[in-house]
Design an enzyme around this catalytic site. Structure first.
Site, PDB file in Angstrom:
ATOM      1  N   HIS A 213       0.834  -1.207   0.000  1.00  0.00           N
ATOM      2  CA  HIS A 213       0.000   0.000   0.000  1.00  0.00           C
ATOM      3  C   HIS A 213       0.869   1.258   0.000  1.00  0.00           C
ATOM      4  O   HIS A 213       0.447   2.317   0.446  1.00  0.00           O
ATOM      5  CB  HIS A 213      -0.983   0.012   1.187  1.00  0.00           C
ATOM      6  CG  HIS A 213      -2.130  -0.946   0.987  1.00  0.00           C
ATOM      7  ND1 HIS A 213      -3.242  -0.634   0.243  1.00  0.00           N
ATOM      8  CD2 HIS A 213      -2.311  -2.214   1.408  1.00  0.00           C
ATOM      9  CE1 HIS A 213      -4.080  -1.658   0.237  1.00  0.00           C
ATOM     10  NE2 HIS A 213      -3.528  -2.641   0.931  1.00  0.00           N
ATOM     11  N   THR A 214       2.083   1.115  -0.477  1.00  0.00           N
ATOM     12  CA  THR A 214       2.955   2.277  -0.646  1.00  0.00           C
ATOM     13  C   THR A 214       2.917   2.774  -2.089  1.00  0.00           C
ATOM     14  O   THR A 214       3.221   3.935  -2.343  1.00  0.00           O
ATOM     15  CB  THR A 214       4.413   1.929  -0.295  1.00  0.00           C
ATOM     16  OG1 THR A 214       4.734   0.687  -0.928  1.00  0.00           O
ATOM     17  CG2 THR A 214       4.600   1.794   1.206  1.00  0.00           C
ATOM     18  N   ASP A 215       2.552   1.890  -3.027  1.00  0.00           N
ATOM     19  CA  ASP A 215       2.709   2.255  -4.445  1.00  0.00           C
ATOM     20  C   ASP A 215       1.879   3.480  -4.823  1.00  0.00           C
ATOM     21  O   ASP A 215       2.395   4.430  -5.403  1.00  0.00           O
ATOM     22  CB  ASP A 215       2.412   1.065  -5.376  1.00  0.00           C
ATOM     23  CG  ASP A 215       1.043   0.447  -5.188  1.00  0.00           C
ATOM     24  OD1 ASP A 215       0.373   0.748  -4.170  1.00  0.00           O
ATOM     25  OD2 ASP A 215       0.621  -0.339  -6.053  1.00  0.00           O
TER      26      ASP A 215
ATOM     27  N   GLY B 259      -5.858 -14.388  -9.123  1.00  0.00           N
ATOM     28  CA  GLY B 259      -6.552 -13.729  -8.017  1.00  0.00           C
ATOM     29  C   GLY B 259      -5.955 -14.056  -6.672  1.00  0.00           C
ATOM     30  O   GLY B 259      -6.596 -13.873  -5.647  1.00  0.00           O
TER      31      GLY B 259
ATOM     32  N   GLY C 236      -3.137 -12.656  -5.593  1.00  0.00           N
ATOM     33  CA  GLY C 236      -2.233 -11.567  -5.232  1.00  0.00           C
ATOM     34  C   GLY C 236      -0.837 -11.760  -5.805  1.00  0.00           C
ATOM     35  O   GLY C 236       0.108 -11.119  -5.378  1.00  0.00           O
TER      36      GLY C 236
ATOM     37  N   SER D 142      -2.671 -10.966 -13.535  1.00  0.00           N
ATOM     38  CA  SER D 142      -3.186  -9.989 -14.506  1.00  0.00           C
ATOM     39  C   SER D 142      -2.026  -9.262 -15.191  1.00  0.00           C
ATOM     40  O   SER D 142      -2.010  -9.130 -16.416  1.00  0.00           O
ATOM     41  CB  SER D 142      -4.135  -8.999 -13.835  1.00  0.00           C
ATOM     42  OG  SER D 142      -3.491  -8.283 -12.798  1.00  0.00           O
TER      43      SER D 142
ATOM     44  N   GLU E 126      -4.665  -1.827 -17.933  1.00  0.00           N
ATOM     45  CA  GLU E 126      -5.438  -2.326 -16.783  1.00  0.00           C
ATOM     46  C   GLU E 126      -6.297  -1.207 -16.173  1.00  0.00           C
ATOM     47  O   GLU E 126      -7.455  -1.420 -15.825  1.00  0.00           O
ATOM     48  CB  GLU E 126      -4.502  -2.945 -15.732  1.00  0.00           C
ATOM     49  CG  GLU E 126      -5.270  -3.608 -14.593  1.00  0.00           C
ATOM     50  CD  GLU E 126      -4.524  -4.741 -13.895  1.00  0.00           C
ATOM     51  OE1 GLU E 126      -3.520  -5.244 -14.447  1.00  0.00           O
ATOM     52  OE2 GLU E 126      -4.963  -5.123 -12.796  1.00  0.00           O
TER      53      GLU E 126
ATOM     54  N   ASP F 238       3.184  -3.983 -10.411  1.00  0.00           N
ATOM     55  CA  ASP F 238       3.060  -5.334 -10.945  1.00  0.00           C
ATOM     56  C   ASP F 238       3.682  -5.449 -12.330  1.00  0.00           C
ATOM     57  O   ASP F 238       4.412  -6.391 -12.625  1.00  0.00           O
ATOM     58  CB  ASP F 238       1.588  -5.749 -11.012  1.00  0.00           C
ATOM     59  CG  ASP F 238       0.937  -5.758  -9.639  1.00  0.00           C
ATOM     60  OD1 ASP F 238       1.670  -5.614  -8.641  1.00  0.00           O
ATOM     61  OD2 ASP F 238      -0.288  -5.894  -9.571  1.00  0.00           O
TER      62      ASP F 238
ATOM     63  N   TYR G 296     -10.337  -1.734  -0.979  1.00  0.00           N
ATOM     64  CA  TYR G 296      -9.082  -1.215  -1.527  1.00  0.00           C
ATOM     65  C   TYR G 296      -9.278   0.246  -1.940  1.00  0.00           C
ATOM     66  O   TYR G 296      -8.464   1.118  -1.613  1.00  0.00           O
ATOM     67  CB  TYR G 296      -8.650  -2.070  -2.722  1.00  0.00           C
ATOM     68  CG  TYR G 296      -7.424  -1.586  -3.445  1.00  0.00           C
ATOM     69  CD1 TYR G 296      -6.161  -1.856  -2.944  1.00  0.00           C
ATOM     70  CD2 TYR G 296      -7.530  -0.868  -4.627  1.00  0.00           C
ATOM     71  CE1 TYR G 296      -5.024  -1.418  -3.612  1.00  0.00           C
ATOM     72  CE2 TYR G 296      -6.414  -0.423  -5.304  1.00  0.00           C
ATOM     73  CZ  TYR G 296      -5.165  -0.706  -4.796  1.00  0.00           C
ATOM     74  OH  TYR G 296      -4.045  -0.271  -5.460  1.00  0.00           O
TER      75      TYR G 296
HETATM   76  P1  ADP Z   1      -4.006 -11.285  -9.666  1.00  0.00           P
HETATM   77  O1  ADP Z   1      -3.392 -10.320 -10.614  1.00  0.00           O
HETATM   78  O2  ADP Z   1      -3.566 -11.071  -8.266  1.00  0.00           O
HETATM   79  O3  ADP Z   1      -3.852 -12.711 -10.070  1.00  0.00           O
HETATM   80  P2  ADP Z   1      -6.377  -9.998 -10.610  1.00  0.00           P
HETATM   81  O4  ADP Z   1      -7.791 -10.018 -10.156  1.00  0.00           O
HETATM   82  O5  ADP Z   1      -5.692  -8.708 -10.750  1.00  0.00           O
HETATM   83  O6  ADP Z   1      -5.576 -10.988  -9.642  1.00  0.00           O
HETATM   84  O7  ADP Z   1      -6.265 -10.713 -12.027  1.00  0.00           O
HETATM   85  C1  ADP Z   1      -6.855 -11.959 -12.253  1.00  0.00           C
HETATM   86  C2  ADP Z   1      -7.578 -11.936 -13.578  1.00  0.00           C
HETATM   87  O8  ADP Z   1      -6.627 -11.930 -14.650  1.00  0.00           O
HETATM   88  C3  ADP Z   1      -8.421 -13.148 -13.804  1.00  0.00           C
HETATM   89  O9  ADP Z   1      -9.703 -13.005 -13.218  1.00  0.00           O
HETATM   90  C4  ADP Z   1      -8.510 -13.179 -15.326  1.00  0.00           C
HETATM   91  O10 ADP Z   1      -9.458 -12.253 -15.794  1.00  0.00           O
HETATM   92  C5  ADP Z   1      -7.134 -12.666 -15.745  1.00  0.00           C
HETATM   93  N1  ADP Z   1      -6.211 -13.791 -15.987  1.00  0.00           N
HETATM   94  C6  ADP Z   1      -5.076 -14.081 -15.320  1.00  0.00           C
HETATM   95  N2  ADP Z   1      -4.466 -15.183 -15.826  1.00  0.00           N
HETATM   96  C7  ADP Z   1      -5.250 -15.612 -16.839  1.00  0.00           C
HETATM   97  C8  ADP Z   1      -5.178 -16.707 -17.758  1.00  0.00           C
HETATM   98  N3  ADP Z   1      -4.190 -17.600 -17.711  1.00  0.00           N
HETATM   99  N4  ADP Z   1      -6.172 -16.831 -18.658  1.00  0.00           N
HETATM  100  C9  ADP Z   1      -7.197 -15.938 -18.692  1.00  0.00           C
HETATM  101  N5  ADP Z   1      -7.298 -14.901 -17.868  1.00  0.00           N
HETATM  102  C10 ADP Z   1      -6.367 -14.721 -16.953  1.00  0.00           C
HETATM  103 MG    MG Z   2      -3.690  -8.212 -10.671  1.00  0.00          MG
END
Ligand code: ADP
Ligand code: MG
Length: 392
Positions: A32-34, A118, A120, A124, A156, A168, A219
């Protein structure tokens, strides 16, 4: 041939022009610094997202993922606009959108990943960065990696609609093996910091398996609180607070009504004080961790991790029961330290442990979970790995 390349051929009936990989990341310290213009210290994981890709001349972007149920998405690159693509495909589509002005056109993509989503660990950003690197290399587009990180972040933020910071994408693109990346989120400048685990140390990531259902709203609340505190303190961002006691007094004073009829509409200054205390001390913990790593004193970083966890739990109030339990159980089993990672309210925990205690630490966490009837946690080893690259 990579799995992604083989799956690409199955899906599209021709071989890909290449396969690119971008890692997930775990942030060692600096949470939570970014978005407060502060410091973070992520490292790239061995796990990540691979994208097999080939150009197409019909101006269409087609995306398929081995981890997604739906067959795939097709959209004309020229028609890409925020809101035009829903679901997971918005991540790669957003990258193509952000890269359009760099001459990127249509492509077929096949995505494969060994990174939990998802949790963390930034699947994404790994998806965005693997896509970005693939499209840039296919089209000979020129952005350097720091700029590519900003473009992926823009995808994003603006295309997917997630207000993430720059950490990230920077971690996924700029990390190197055997190092953590000290990133100054204000200047965007980054430095490699040696992080050698050797035989002696293990960095364990625990996917706590806690649902993040309420995560997004809370968040956003924390971000808003930090902005409000910065406004009240007259600084551009909480990064600029150098006198913590003075800042806490100033917030205290902001509570006192200065006129009639100013009863309950003031800010919750006690909460703002806690948020500021976390952000300011957390930046110092990052600097301390960097100093210790440069001195080759990795074990001493453990205490900083635990201090960060307590601050996130008690001052920033973003921890969750599974994370607290995992940290406690790890420490009881001989870990040097541990903390929740990510935005909070679900996700992962990172634990620093002597390698010869790693098995006992896992067992201790698993037992604490079983005792409470929680779904078993998942573990992975955070070995500081290379950033995004072409695989073949
Ligand atoms: P984190 O980045 O911590 O994993 P996020 O909620 O930011 O969590 O991102 C997760 C989302 O990224 C997933 O819900 C999906 O939409 C997308 N995603 C990640 N990896 C894949 C993958 N291999 N195929 C399809 N979508 C993906
Ligand atoms: Mg993410």
């Amino acid at each position: 041939m990579t799995h992604a390349a083989a799956a690409f051929e199955d899906a599209y009936g021709r071989p890909p022009e290449g396969v690119w990989h971008a890692p997930g990341r775990v942030n060692l310290i600096g949470e939570h610094t970014d978005y407060n213009d502060g410091l973070v210290l992520p490292l790239a994981l061995p796990q990540g997202v691979s994208v097999a890709a080939a150009r197409r001349d019909d101006g269409v972007l087609e995306v398929r993922s081995l981890q997604a149920a739906a067959a795939g998405h097709r959209v004309r690159v020229a028609e890409l606009a925020p809101g035009a693509v829903a679901g997971w495909a918005a991540y790669p589509a957003g990258v193509a959108w952000a890269l359009r002005e760099h001459g990127v056109g249509g492509a077929s993509l096949l995505i494969d990943s060994d990174l939990p989503q998802g949790a963390g660990l930034s699947s994404s950003a790994a998806l965005e960065c693997a896509t970005a690197l693939a499209l840039c290399e296919l089209y000979g587009a020129g952005p350097d990696r720091a700029e590519l990180a900003r473009l992926a972040q823009r995808a994003e933020n603006e295309f997917v609609g997630v207000p993430c910071g720059i950490m990230d994408q920077s971690a996924s693109l700029l990390c190197t093996a055997g190092h953590a990346l000290l990133l100054d989120c204000r200047s965007g400048l980054s430095t490699q910091v040696p992080l050698a685990l050797g035989e002696e140390w293990s960095l364990l990531v625990v996917d706590t398996r806690a649902p993040r259902a309420l995560a997004d709203g809370r968040y956003a609340d924390r971000r808003a609180e930090c902005e409000q505190a910065a406004r009240l303190l007259g600084v551009a961002a909480l990064r600029d607070v150098t006198d913590l006691p003075g800042a806490l007094r100033a917030l205290q004073a902001a509570r006192r009504p200065r006129g009639l009829l100013r009863r309950s509409s003031g800010p919750d200054t006690a909460a703002l004080q806690r948020r500021v205390r976390h952000v300011v001390t957390e930046n110092h913990r990052v600097e301390a961790a960097v100093g210790l790593l440069r001195a080759g004193a990795l074990g001493e970083v453990g205490a900083l991790l635990t201090a960060a966890h307590l601050s996130l739990r008690d001052q920033f109030e973003v921890s969750w029961p599974q994370a607290d339990t995992a940290v406690d159980a790890a420490l009881r089993a001989g870990a040097r330290g541990g903390r929740m990672v990510g935005g909070g309210f679900g996700g992962s925990v990172i634990v620093l442990t002597p390698a010869d205690r790693a098995e006992a630490v896992r067992a201790s966490i698993a037992a604490a979970y079983a005792e409470r009837g929680w779904e078993a946690p998942a573990f992975l080893e955070a070995v500081p790995s290379p950033g995004a690259r072409r695989l073949g």
